[in-house]
Motif scaffolding. Structure first.
Motif, mmCIF file in Angstrom:
data_model
loop_
_atom_site.group_PDB
_atom_site.id
_atom_site.type_symbol
_atom_site.label_atom_id
_atom_site.label_comp_id
_atom_site.label_asym_id
_atom_site.label_seq_id
_atom_site.Cartn_x
_atom_site.Cartn_y
_atom_site.Cartn_z
ATOM 1 N N GLN A 142 0.816 -1.212 0.000
ATOM 2 C CA GLN A 142 0.000 0.000 0.000
ATOM 3 C C GLN A 142 0.852 1.266 0.000
ATOM 4 N N PRO A 143 0.217 2.446 -0.148
ATOM 5 C CA PRO A 143 0.971 3.702 -0.293
ATOM 6 C C PRO A 143 1.906 4.008 0.876
ATOM 7 N N GLY A 144 3.014 4.665 0.528
ATOM 8 C CA GLY A 144 3.948 5.172 1.519
ATOM 9 C C GLY A 144 4.946 4.163 2.042
ATOM 10 N N VAL A 145 4.954 2.959 1.489
ATOM 11 C CA VAL A 145 5.852 1.907 1.965
ATOM 12 C C VAL A 145 7.247 2.099 1.368
ATOM 13 N N VAL A 146 8.268 1.835 2.176
ATOM 14 C CA VAL A 146 9.655 1.819 1.722
ATOM 15 C C VAL A 146 10.230 0.445 2.055
ATOM 16 N N ILE A 147 10.832 -0.215 1.052
ATOM 17 C CA ILE A 147 11.423 -1.540 1.256
ATOM 18 C C ILE A 147 12.899 -1.474 0.901
ATOM 19 N N GLY A 148 13.740 -1.853 1.861
ATOM 20 C CA GLY A 148 15.178 -1.728 1.714
ATOM 21 C C GLY A 148 15.791 -2.759 0.786
ATOM 22 N N ALA A 149 17.026 -2.519 0.415
ATOM 23 C CA ALA A 149 17.740 -3.329 -0.570
ATOM 24 C C ALA A 149 17.818 -4.795 -0.155
ATOM 25 N N ASN A 150 17.727 -5.667 -1.157
ATOM 26 C CA ASN A 150 17.955 -7.104 -0.999
ATOM 27 C C ASN A 150 16.915 -7.773 -0.099
ATOM 28 N N SER A 151 15.745 -7.180 0.027
ATOM 29 C CA SER A 151 14.688 -7.765 0.846
ATOM 30 C C SER A 151 13.716 -8.568 -0.009
ATOM 31 N N ILE A 152 13.081 -9.554 0.632
ATOM 32 C CA ILE A 152 12.094 -10.415 -0.020
ATOM 33 C C ILE A 152 10.730 -10.174 0.611
ATOM 34 N N VAL A 153 9.725 -9.921 -0.217
ATOM 35 C CA VAL A 153 8.329 -9.918 0.233
ATOM 36 C C VAL A 153 7.679 -11.111 -0.453
ATOM 37 N N ALA B 250 2.039 -11.977 0.820
ATOM 38 C CA ALA B 250 2.234 -11.072 1.959
ATOM 39 C C ALA B 250 1.495 -9.762 1.695
ATOM 40 N N SER B 251 1.082 -9.089 2.779
ATOM 41 C CA SER B 251 0.360 -7.818 2.688
ATOM 42 C C SER B 251 1.071 -6.783 3.550
ATOM 43 N N VAL B 252 1.462 -5.685 2.928
ATOM 44 C CA VAL B 252 2.185 -4.617 3.624
ATOM 45 C C VAL B 252 1.359 -3.346 3.505
ATOM 46 N N ASP B 253 0.801 -2.893 4.622
ATOM 47 C CA ASP B 253 -0.114 -1.759 4.550
ATOM 48 C C ASP B 253 0.630 -0.429 4.591
ATOM 49 N N HIS B 254 -0.125 0.664 4.624
ATOM 50 C CA HIS B 254 0.395 2.003 4.383
ATOM 51 C C HIS B 254 1.519 2.400 5.331
ATOM 52 N N ASP B 255 2.509 3.069 4.769
ATOM 53 C CA ASP B 255 3.570 3.754 5.518
ATOM 54 C C ASP B 255 4.469 2.828 6.333
ATOM 55 N N CYS B 256 4.551 1.568 5.951
ATOM 56 C CA CYS B 256 5.505 0.661 6.602
ATOM 57 C C CYS B 256 6.913 0.928 6.089
ATOM 58 N N ILE B 257 7.885 0.743 6.955
ATOM 59 C CA ILE B 257 9.287 0.881 6.588
ATOM 60 C C ILE B 257 9.956 -0.473 6.818
ATOM 61 N N ILE B 258 10.495 -1.046 5.746
ATOM 62 C CA ILE B 258 11.153 -2.348 5.803
ATOM 63 C C ILE B 258 12.633 -2.130 5.513
#
Length: 219
Positions: A118-129, A133-141
């Motif tokens: 969802q909107p506002g999510v940031v996912i860092g380098a070399n990560s697996i989703v 999986a469900s990642v809702d708004h404004d999560c930082i990974i």
């Protein structure tokens, strides 16, 4: 223009990535693996890790096909090694994934089938989703994270680098999961998780130290 790809590793995770790349008609030069027994398999394995160095950094992109079960150490090591040598890792996104327009995916992120981000999510380098999986708004990974199949992150969750969130785990809104923590499969996380710990259960409770944290502490 899409560049030809070399996949690092040739296990189950690499197989899933290969299927995505075939759906996208991407050119795969072959697989590399340091295990000589694996290199005798029928898959098109072109050599060990040194084989990559025969290609200029501008000729190819790399795909990190090393999975992340129990420890992220090898996967992270290979990513860092070839980044230092100037190579680029491809982002892999299954065509069935639903990703909002203002999501930030850093280098080498892998998004599997059925994922919703969802909107506002940031996912860092070399990560697996991973799958569904469900990642809702404004999560930082953070970097080198694995969200296993069926994970649900509610809004404003922060997962720091090197974490593993196990299959089917649920993390409620606003939770912070510290670096190198491990959330067990099926857990319900309703309070913050400290750095380097392992949590299990419904609700999740601390049960020890995560393997990945122990490894990092002794490097």
């Amino acid at each position: 223009m899409n560049k030809p790809l070399i996949i690092i590793g040739c296990g189950g995770h690499a197989s899933v990535l290969t299927d995505i790349l075939k759906l996208q008609n991407r050119s795969i030069l072959g697989y590399i693996d340091d295990n000589p027994l694996v290199r005798s398999s029928p898959r098109h394995i072109i050599g060990d890790n040194q084989k990559i160095l025969e290609y200029h950094q501008d000729e190819i992109h790399l795909v990190n096909g090393i999975g992340s079960v129990g420890s992220t150490k090898k996967r992270e090591y290979m990513f860092r090694k070839f980044k230092k040598l100037g190579y680029t890792f491809e982002n892999i996104i299954h065509p069935s994934a639903i990703i909002a327009t203002n999501v930030v995916l850093e280098e080498g992120v892998q998004i599997m089938a059925g994922v919703v981000i969802q909107p506002g999510v940031v996912i860092g380098a070399n990560s697996i989703v991973n799958t569904k999986a469900s990642v809702d708004h404004d999560c930082i990974i953070g970097e080198h994270v694995h969200l296993a199949p069926g994970v649900t992150l509610s809004g404003n969750v922060h997962v720091e680098k090197r974490c593993h969130v196990g299959t089917g785990a649920t993390v409620i809104q606003g939770i912070h999961i510290g670096e190198a923590a491990l959330v067990g499969a099926g857990a319900l996380v309703n309070k913050d998780v400290k750095k380097g710990v392992k949590v299990l259960g419904v609700p999740a409770r601390e049960v020890g130290t995560a393997i990945r944290y122990q490894e990092e502490s002794h490097d």
